[in-house]
Scaffold this motif. Structure first.
Motif, short mmCIF file in Angstrom:
data_model
loop_
_atom_site.label_atom_id
_atom_site.label_comp_id
_atom_site.label_asym_id
_atom_site.label_seq_id
_atom_site.Cartn_x
_atom_site.Cartn_y
_atom_site.Cartn_z
N TRP A 74 37.28 -30.94 -21.36
CA TRP A 74 37.11 -29.62 -21.60
C TRP A 74 37.64 -29.17 -22.95
O TRP A 74 37.71 -27.90 -23.28
N PRO A 78 27.00 -29.86 -12.27
CA PRO A 78 25.82 -28.85 -12.35
C PRO A 78 24.88 -28.79 -11.40
O PRO A 78 24.21 -30.07 -11.23
N ALA A 118 34.68 -27.51 -10.78
CA ALA A 118 34.87 -27.02 -12.11
C ALA A 118 34.07 -28.22 -12.92
O ALA A 118 34.58 -29.10 -13.83
N GLU A 174 29.82 -28.97 -17.45
CA GLU A 174 28.83 -28.15 -18.12
C GLU A 174 28.46 -26.93 -17.16
O GLU A 174 28.72 -27.18 -15.83
N SER A 175 27.79 -26.02 -17.49
CA SER A 175 27.90 -24.97 -16.62
C SER A 175 26.48 -25.14 -15.68
O SER A 175 25.44 -25.84 -15.83
N HIS A 176 26.64 -24.40 -14.60
CA HIS A 176 25.38 -24.51 -13.58
C HIS A 176 24.24 -23.67 -14.30
O HIS A 176 24.47 -22.70 -14.95
N SER A 186 21.38 -20.77 -14.32
CA SER A 186 21.82 -19.43 -13.74
C SER A 186 20.81 -19.28 -12.67
O SER A 186 19.77 -19.74 -12.59
#
Length: 355
Positions: A52, A249, A270, A273-275, A277
């Motif tokens: 992170w 993700p 958590a 990397e981001s999911h 959209s």
């Protein structure tokens, strides 16, 4: 200062190894705990490996702590020497902002103090966590552990338990609700147990068919293989609430499509990397909600512990010596644990004695 020993990562590339450090002496409002057990959370691995990008080295992870009170400050009223006590993910907050005033210290507007890898207001350094033989914490952030709970298997309740209990409680999950739990790991298996105890009809979503029998044993009423489009389609527009515990993700639309009008999916995993959209039409066409939730405040965490004691809920664990922590991290990455590693801190004491 109080001498302590534990295991720490010195850099993101080096394994955890023995580490000697100091904690503050217990003050008037503090509780000193001899740590007996500490659960191993995926956040520990993220922090130890700086995934992170916020780790202060050396770092001593661990925020699922259960032990025995060995010293209390003169103004401590709620804990006595010899009692079992727990420490979760936070050890301080500002205690005067609106969130703190509502017992939601995890959302402290001035920033809560994490059990490890946070600024230590007392030393000016960084907080060290539960992969150690002792800890000193303000009584307001210490929790009572019922003698109805096995202390080793109760340790993960301090993170995995409250992380799943809090959103289920906040969104008022109860008898008659259809609830989905996505993922059957350390968080997911607790979500299944707690949602079942709340009276919900629980559906476990997994990519692994071989987890079906375990999910049913833990309290799921149904198991859906999320890679199977037909199985997923059979549950379209039918869920009141979905708790998504996956820490990688993935396509959220596959699960948003399963919510009723006004249904909610809450994320507690958590990922590093981001999911991707989600499609906004999957939200607006059914007035669905995509939400997030972070652990729980101290009052709610105590409520969760009492709920689990009442219903006989603990985590399914594998007890390990601290010397195996690096191997446990590698196994955790492969999902090779059912369902939470817990460190037996007696192994640390034995290592110290041998030295």
């Amino acid at each position: 200062m109080l001498k302590a020993i534990g295991y720490a990562a010195q850099t993101a590339q080096t394994p955890l190894a023995p580490f000697a450090f100091e904690r503050r002496e217990p003050g008037p409002h503090d509780v000193q705990i001899e740590i007996l057990y500490c659960g191993v959370c995926h956040s520990d691995l993220h922090t130890a490996r700086n995934e992170w990008q916020n780790t202060v080295f050396p770092t001593v992870p661990g925020h699922e702590i259960i032990g025995r009170v060995i010293k209390v400050g003169e103004h401590v009223k709620n804990f006595k020497v010899g009692e079992m006590a727990g420490v979760g993910c936070l050890v301080d907050s500002c205690q005067h902002c609106p969130s703190c005033a509502e017992d939601l210290e995890q959302y402290c507007e001035n920033g809560f103090t994490g059990t490890y890898n946070a600024e230590d207001k007392h030393s000016g350094g960084v907080t060290y966590g539960g992969y150690a033989n002792n800890i000193v914490v303000n009584q307001k952030f210490v929790l009572h552990i019922s003698d109805k709970l096995d202390p080793a298997s109760a340790a993960p309740l301090l993170c995995a338990g409250i992380t799943t209990y809090s959103p289920l409680r906040h969104w008022n999950v109860s008898k008659g609700h259809k609830v989905g739990i996505v993922g059957l790991g350390g968080l997911g298996h607790m979500g299944v147990k707690i949602a079942h105890a709340m009276g919900a009809h629980v559906v476990l979503f997994t990519t692994s068919p071989d987890k079906k029998q375990d999910a049913l044993r833990l309290g799921a009423d149904e198991v859906v293989i999320s890679k199977d489009e037909q199985q997923m389609a059979e549950h379209a527009n039918s869920f009141d609430f979905i708790l998504n515990t996956v820490a990688a993700p993935h396509n959220l639309d596959n699960f948003l499509n399963l919510l009723k009008r006004d249904g909610t999916m809450t994320l507690v995993g958590a990922p590093a990397e981001s999911h991707p959209s989600p499609n906004v039409f999957n939200l607006i066409m059914k007035r669905r909600t995509l939400a997030g939730s972070l652990i729980g405040g101290i009052k709610e965490t105590q409520e969760m512990l009492d709920f689990c004691a009442e219903h006989g809920i603990t985590s399914d664990i594998e007890l390990i010596p601290i010397q195996d922590i690096n191997l446990a991290y590698e196994r955790m990455l492969k999902s090779d644990v059912k369902y939470r590693f817990v460190i037996d801190m007696a192994s640390l004491t034995k290592e110290q004695s041998a030295a």
